[in-house]
Design a protein around this motif. Structure first.
Motif, mmCIF file in Angstrom:
data_model
loop_
_atom_site.group_PDB
_atom_site.id
_atom_site.type_symbol
_atom_site.label_atom_id
_atom_site.label_comp_id
_atom_site.label_asym_id
_atom_site.label_seq_id
_atom_site.Cartn_x
_atom_site.Cartn_y
_atom_site.Cartn_z
ATOM 1 N N ASP A 186 27.250 87.175 58.637
ATOM 2 C CA ASP A 186 26.624 88.611 57.755
ATOM 3 C C ASP A 186 25.179 88.302 57.484
ATOM 4 N N ALA A 187 24.632 86.774 57.288
ATOM 5 C CA ALA A 187 23.363 86.570 56.721
ATOM 6 C C ALA A 187 22.458 86.947 58.157
ATOM 7 N N HIS A 188 22.965 86.657 59.187
ATOM 8 C CA HIS A 188 21.917 86.797 60.586
ATOM 9 C C HIS A 188 21.878 88.426 60.737
ATOM 10 N N VAL A 189 23.153 89.294 60.573
ATOM 11 C CA VAL A 189 22.968 90.620 60.866
ATOM 12 C C VAL A 189 21.999 91.353 59.571
ATOM 13 N N ARG A 190 22.111 90.722 58.394
ATOM 14 C CA ARG A 190 21.463 91.585 57.324
ATOM 15 C C ARG A 190 19.941 91.489 57.739
ATOM 16 N N GLN A 191 19.311 90.533 58.284
ATOM 17 C CA GLN A 191 18.114 90.106 58.690
ATOM 18 C C GLN A 191 17.541 91.335 59.430
ATOM 19 N N PHE A 192 18.409 92.353 60.113
ATOM 20 C CA PHE A 192 17.885 93.332 60.830
ATOM 21 C C PHE A 192 18.114 94.703 60.018
ATOM 22 N N ASP A 193 18.208 94.461 58.799
ATOM 23 C CA ASP A 193 18.184 95.528 57.779
ATOM 24 C C ASP A 193 19.590 96.398 58.123
ATOM 25 N N LEU A 194 20.535 95.668 58.473
ATOM 26 C CA LEU A 194 21.874 96.097 58.584
ATOM 27 C C LEU A 194 22.936 95.540 57.763
ATOM 28 N N PRO A 223 26.817 94.271 57.800
ATOM 29 C CA PRO A 223 27.884 93.882 58.830
ATOM 30 C C PRO A 223 28.705 95.016 59.247
ATOM 31 N N ALA A 224 28.930 96.070 58.264
ATOM 32 C CA ALA A 224 29.775 97.061 58.886
ATOM 33 C C ALA A 224 29.011 98.225 59.832
ATOM 34 N N GLN A 225 27.722 98.258 59.320
ATOM 35 C CA GLN A 225 26.754 99.130 60.325
ATOM 36 C C GLN A 225 26.674 98.360 61.706
ATOM 37 N N PHE A 226 26.415 97.019 61.675
ATOM 38 C CA PHE A 226 26.215 96.364 62.826
ATOM 39 C C PHE A 226 27.477 96.538 63.723
ATOM 40 N N ASP A 227 28.747 96.538 63.124
ATOM 41 C CA ASP A 227 30.394 96.461 63.783
ATOM 42 C C ASP A 227 30.122 97.959 64.587
ATOM 43 N N VAL A 228 29.650 99.108 63.877
ATOM 44 C CA VAL A 228 29.545 100.414 64.488
ATOM 45 C C VAL A 228 28.586 100.353 65.635
ATOM 46 N N ILE A 229 27.499 100.016 65.432
ATOM 47 C CA ILE A 229 26.553 99.963 66.472
ATOM 48 C C ILE A 229 26.899 99.195 67.726
ATOM 49 N N ALA A 230 27.340 98.022 67.504
ATOM 50 C CA ALA A 230 27.795 97.273 68.359
ATOM 51 C C ALA A 230 29.116 97.908 69.156
ATOM 52 N N THR A 231 29.822 98.526 68.443
ATOM 53 C CA THR A 231 31.017 99.430 69.102
ATOM 54 C C THR A 231 30.670 100.435 69.751
ATOM 55 N N LEU A 232 29.569 100.997 69.395
ATOM 56 C CA LEU A 232 29.078 102.328 70.040
ATOM 57 C C LEU A 232 28.293 102.034 71.294
ATOM 58 N N GLY A 233 27.628 100.719 71.452
ATOM 59 C CA GLY A 233 26.776 100.438 72.587
ATOM 60 C C GLY A 233 27.220 100.589 73.637
ATOM 61 N N ASN A 234 26.562 100.800 74.668
ATOM 62 C CA ASN A 234 27.313 101.024 76.239
ATOM 63 C C ASN A 234 28.338 102.081 76.238
ATOM 64 N N THR A 235 28.531 102.971 75.386
ATOM 65 C CA THR A 235 29.334 104.093 75.390
ATOM 66 C C THR A 235 28.643 105.354 75.358
ATOM 67 N N GLN A 236 29.177 106.531 75.559
ATOM 68 C CA GLN A 236 28.872 107.812 75.228
ATOM 69 C C GLN A 236 29.032 108.325 74.045
ATOM 70 N N GLY A 237 29.501 107.643 73.340
ATOM 71 C CA GLY A 237 30.046 108.021 71.871
ATOM 72 C C GLY A 237 31.638 107.753 71.656
ATOM 73 N N MET A 238 31.988 107.674 70.426
ATOM 74 C CA MET A 238 33.525 107.926 70.320
ATOM 75 C C MET A 238 33.823 108.830 69.227
ATOM 76 N N THR A 239 35.065 109.013 68.932
ATOM 77 C CA THR A 239 35.597 109.886 67.756
ATOM 78 C C THR A 239 35.648 108.969 66.604
ATOM 79 N N MET A 240 35.537 109.366 65.371
ATOM 80 C CA MET A 240 35.745 108.499 64.452
ATOM 81 C C MET A 240 37.028 107.650 64.250
ATOM 82 N N GLY A 241 37.958 108.220 64.733
ATOM 83 C CA GLY A 241 39.170 107.662 65.011
ATOM 84 C C GLY A 241 39.079 106.399 65.682
#
Length: 148
Positions: free
Chosen positions: A33-41, A43-61
């Motif tokens: 978490d300390a590392h992720v926060r250095q990027f102004d994110l 942990p939950a925001q990073f988790d979403v970005i990492a999950t969406l990376g290399n995809t065309q998008g996903m549903t909220m579900g």
């Protein structure tokens, strides 16, 4: 079901495992978490970005299933990522009830920059474990999860 005394219950062998598991997660979370926060994110925001990376998008579900974020929290996380212009929502023409979340070009750039940097940061701590140890941990943690 007979209940044991508190003293006897406290002697159960798995208590030490629970304690170590919690301490390991807390240590990992603090480091990550300390590392992720250095990027102004967050942990939950990073988790979403990492999950969406290399995809065309996903549903909220789908995002909810693939991340550690509860459904109630996920909407707020995505709202903040929309405000930061890192993700966008769209509604497919063939399913007006569905919402697709995808990275914007800015969000994709954050993914391209932050995800490899974070993996390298975590790798520094996991490098002292060999492949056999990592596999053993994966299997044991999977067995523990299946117990619940």
């Amino acid at each position: 079901m007979a209940s044991a005394s508190p003293a006897k219950a406290a002697q159960e062998p798995f208590i030490a495992v629970i304690r170590e598991l919690a301490r390991a997660y807390q240590a990992f979370s603090a480091y990550s978490d300390a590392h992720v926060r250095q990027f102004d994110l967050t942990p939950a925001q990073f988790d979403v970005i990492a999950t969406l990376g290399n995809t065309q998008g996903m549903t909220m579900g789908d995002i909810g299933e693939k991340t550690l974020i509860t459904k109630g929290t996920l909407t707020g996380v995505v709202d903040r990522l929309v405000q930061k212009q890192l993700v966008q929502r769209s509604t497919p023409a063939d399913n007006r009830r569905s919402v697709i979340v995808q990275l914007t070009p800015e969000g994709n750039q954050v993914f391209e920059d932050v995800f490899p940097a974070h993996i390298a940061h975590l790798k520094e701590r996991f490098d002292h474990l060999d492949a056999a140890n990592l596999e053993q941990l994966r299997v044991l943690l999977g067995q523990l999860r299946q117990a619940f």
